[in-house]
Each structure stands twice: as structure tokens, then as C-alpha cells.
Design a protein around this motif. Structure first.
Motif, PDB file in Angstrom:
ATOM      1  N   VAL A   1       0.841  -1.192   0.000  1.00 43.10           N
ATOM      2  CA  VAL A   1       0.000   0.000   0.000  1.00 43.10           C
ATOM      3  C   VAL A   1       0.878   1.244   0.000  1.00 43.10           C
ATOM      4  O   VAL A   1       1.911   1.285   0.679  1.00 43.10           O
ATOM      5  CB  VAL A   1      -0.945   0.001   1.223  1.00 43.10           C
ATOM      6  CG1 VAL A   1      -1.878   1.217   1.172  1.00 43.10           C
ATOM      7  CG2 VAL A   1      -1.758  -1.286   1.272  1.00 43.10           C
TER       8      VAL A   1
ATOM      9  N   ARG B   1      -1.197  -2.199   6.754  1.00 41.89           N
ATOM     10  CA  ARG B   1      -0.323  -2.011   5.583  1.00 41.89           C
ATOM     11  C   ARG B   1      -0.387  -3.243   4.687  1.00 41.89           C
ATOM     12  O   ARG B   1      -0.214  -3.157   3.481  1.00 41.89           O
ATOM     13  CB  ARG B   1       1.129  -1.775   6.033  1.00 41.89           C
ATOM     14  CG  ARG B   1       1.360  -0.436   6.698  1.00 41.89           C
ATOM     15  CD  ARG B   1       2.823  -0.269   7.076  1.00 41.89           C
ATOM     16  NE  ARG B   1       3.063   0.932   7.836  1.00 41.89           N
ATOM     17  CZ  ARG B   1       3.320   2.127   7.297  1.00 41.89           C
ATOM     18  NH1 ARG B   1       3.386   2.248   5.977  1.00 41.89           N
ATOM     19  NH2 ARG B   1       3.516   3.179   8.049  1.00 41.89           N
TER      20      ARG B   1
ATOM     21  N   GLY C   1      -3.948  -4.150   1.169  1.00 38.66           N
ATOM     22  CA  GLY C   1      -3.426  -4.368  -0.186  1.00 38.66           C
ATOM     23  C   GLY C   1      -4.485  -4.825  -1.165  1.00 38.66           C
ATOM     24  O   GLY C   1      -4.540  -4.372  -2.315  1.00 38.66           O
TER      25      GLY C   1
ATOM     26  N   VAL D   1      -6.985  -1.699  -1.900  1.00 39.09           N
ATOM     27  CA  VAL D   1      -6.512  -0.652  -2.828  1.00 39.09           C
ATOM     28  C   VAL D   1      -6.256  -1.207  -4.230  1.00 39.09           C
ATOM     29  O   VAL D   1      -6.147  -0.439  -5.184  1.00 39.09           O
ATOM     30  CB  VAL D   1      -5.243   0.053  -2.296  1.00 39.09           C
ATOM     31  CG1 VAL D   1      -5.510   0.699  -0.948  1.00 39.09           C
ATOM     32  CG2 VAL D   1      -4.059  -0.905  -2.203  1.00 39.09           C
ATOM     33  N   SER D   2      -6.145  -2.528  -4.360  1.00 40.75           N
ATOM     34  CA  SER D   2      -5.942  -3.138  -5.684  1.00 40.75           C
ATOM     35  C   SER D   2      -7.266  -3.500  -6.358  1.00 40.75           C
ATOM     36  O   SER D   2      -7.266  -3.916  -7.519  1.00 40.75           O
ATOM     37  CB  SER D   2      -5.106  -4.416  -5.547  1.00 40.75           C
ATOM     38  OG  SER D   2      -3.908  -4.153  -4.885  1.00 40.75           O
TER      39      SER D   2
END
Lengths: 79, 254
Positions: B86, B120, B124, B127-128
């Protein structure tokens, strides 16, 4: 919007903006709005070198590196 | 196509360290923009460096895209790109400014280091997600000092979803979630925030923004003096071809 169109639009905006306040590009007064509509997908930026490098090493993808100013003549909120 | 690359964009004036990166890529010169393609290890050059994609890869955007496709084909992903690292910023101040410039919603994951560290990794996949990627900026922050610049932040740790102010100097909370919110609920909240932001925000016009900023006396202090060192002597140029003279604490000359 296709991925190709997204990339083209993003690169176009990138090119204009990173040149805007230097002497190699158009004057700020000549620039309009980004082609990209608000809320639409743009480039997924890594905004520190450390996180970007870590992701590149993890995924094996190459790096597109850009340095740009987040202000124009000290006026913030614009590339 | 940009998803075939890890796209790193740093602010030229955020720190001395960033200025050193730019000088490395531009043969010792410092200019306010730089562009190049690098190998996944960050050491190998896959293109020469210049001030813009066109200066490096071709005369127009289409040829730049074609060149980048050729490079990307040499480096197919070796790991799942739906579970990425991230992004992060060095400060909320910088994150607000960048989010304002890109006109994206900012998400600040705020709390003690040991509490935000797991996010963090776990964020992932969020945000993907195809509905999220390239639409937000994300910052991890253990400090609480930044909260005085953002209206509506509730006490305690949390995932703070922020509408950046026009000049990136402040912001307003759109929603705030506990750190233990499920990924599904985070994703839903981000989709709502993105839609609301897009509907209620006017697209920024570069020239009008700069003119308005001048009228309002907006000035964002960089960590290093503004200006360029085009002759590569290690000092910011004064006047002439070096662009506007750099100085601290005042508006750069025009």
C-alpha cells in the motif's frame, strides 16, 4: 474507459503538469482541466520511493519514476 | 497499461533526499520534474531520463504508451498484483497537498504503529480492487498533530476518509471507521466517498486555480528552496534560465 485510454489520458495530464511550472512546457495560464473525470481511475501512485521500490521488488514489475512539484510558484494543490 | 508498472511519483521539493534522487537521474542537475523507467530493483535504467515522458520516450503520448508497452512486456509480474504493497506518504501535510492536486479522496490510517502495521498488509487487496485502484491516496500516520488541519476528526485511532481542501492545506472528514473494520466494509465506505466526492467537486482548471491562489495569497513552503539548478553546480540558480529564484519564506519571483 479502456485501460489504454486511461493510460493515455493520465500520461497526457502528467506531461502537461510536470512541465507547467518549468520553462520547457506551456505557461500555467495556458493550461485547462485534466481529461480525467473526477472519481475515475487514474495512475495508482506510490508516493514514497521506499514503498514503490518494495512493491517493484515484490511483484517484479518495472518502475515508472516521476518527480514533480506539488505547487506552482508556491501555490499548492496542483501539479 | 500503467498497472504493468509500479508508478512512483515523489515531490521534488519535499526533502533534500528527494532532490538528491532528481540530481541522480538528471546528471547532477536539479529541475522541478523528472521522468525515467527503471528495472524492478530500482538500479537498472530502462530508459534515459528527462523532464517528461515525451522527452524520454517519444514525440507524443501515443508513442510513449507504445514504448512503455514494449518495456512492460519484458517484465511480466512475478507476484499477485491484487495484493500489493500500500502506498504511503512521509506526512499528512504532503498527503493532503497531493490529494488536492490529483483531486482524489485521502484515506489516513491513523493510530499507534503496532495497530496500523497490520493494515499495511491487509489493505493491499482493497486498494488493488478494480473499483478502488487509482482513485484514492492512502497515508499511514502514527502522530495525531495533523488533526488540527482537518475538520471533523473524532478522537482515537481510526481510518479517516478526507475530502482535501482546494489548496491541499486542510481537509474535511467524509467518514471515519475503526481500525478493525472489515475489508468489505472499508471498500463499501470508500466507494460511497468516491461517488460523493466526484458528484460534489468541481474539476480543477489549472490556470484558474493558480490565479485564485495568487489572489488569496496562498503559499506552500517547501522543505527545500524552490527553483532549479540547471547548470548542475549544486546551487539553485538565480534568475535567467534557472526559472524563478528560490528562497524561503516568501513568494518566489516571477
Amino acid at each position: 474507459m479502456s485501460k489504454f485510454a486511461t493510460m493515455t489520458s493520465a500520461l497526457c495530464a502528467l506531461s502537461l503538469c510536470i512541465l507547467a511550472c518549468g520553462q520547457g512546457g506551456p505557461r500555467p495560464s495556458d493550461l485547462g482541466a485534466s481529461d480525467l473525470d473526477l472519481g475515475e481511475p487514474g495512475i495508482a501512485w506510490y508516493t514514497t520511493w521506499e514503498t514503490g521500490l518494495s512493491e517493484a521488488k515484490r511483484s517484479g514489475r518495472p518502475i515508472m519514476f516521476v518527480a514533480a512539484a506539488t505547487q506552482c510558484h508556491g501555490i499548492s494543490g496542483v501539479f | 497499461m500503467s498497472r504493468a508498472f509500479v508508478c512512483v511519483r515523489i515531490d521534488s521539493y519535499e526533502s533534500e533526499e528527494h532532490q538528491k534522487y532528481v540530481r541522480t537521474f538528471l546528471d547532477g542537475r536539479f529541475e522541478n520534474s523528472a521522468f525515467c523507467l527503471l528495472s524492478p530493483g530500482g538500479q537498472g535504467w530502462l530508459s534515459r531520463a528527462g523532464r517528461s515522458p515525451e522527452m524520454v520516450l517519444g514525440r507524443n503520448v501515443s508513442s510513449c504508451v507504445e514504448q512503455m508497452k514494449l518495456v512492460a512486456a519484458l517484465y511480466p509480474p512475478r507476484a499477485d498484483v491484487k495484493q500489493t504493497e500500500v502506498q504511503d506518504f512521509h506526512s499528512v501535510r504532503q498527503a493532503l497537498n497531493v490529494a488536492a492536486a490529483d483531486q482524489r479522496v485521502l484515506v489516513v490510517v491513523n493510530g499507534p504503529s503496532d495497530q496500523i502495521a497490520p493494515l499495511r498488509r491487509s489493505l493491499g487487496s482493497v486498494v488493488s480492487d478494480d473499483r478502488i485502484i487509482g482513485r484514492f491516496h492512502i497515508d499511514f500516520e502514527k502522530d495525531y498533530e495533523w488533526r488540527k488541519t482537518v475538520a471533523g476528526v473524532k478522537d482515537g485511532a481510526g481510518i479517516v476518509v478526507i475530502r482535501p481542501g482546494e489548496f491541499g492545506l486542510d481537509g474535511t472528514v467524509m467518514t471515519q471507521l475503526p481500525l478493525n473494520t472489515s475489508n468489505a466494509d472499508i471498500l463499501t465506505a470508500l466507494l460511497v466517498a468516491n461517488t460523493e466526492f466526484a458528484k460534489s467537486t468541481a474539476k480543477k482548471v489549472y490556470s484558474g486555480h493558480v490565479a485564485k491562489g495568487e489572489q488569496l495569497g496562498i503559499y506552500f513552503e517547501g522543505a527545500v528552496p524552490y527553483g532549479e539548478d540547471r547548470d548542475g553546480d549544486g546551487r539553485i540558480d538565480r534568475g535567467g534560465r534557472g526559472g524563478f529564484p528560490g528562497r524561503r519564506g516568501g513568494r518566489p519571483g516571477r
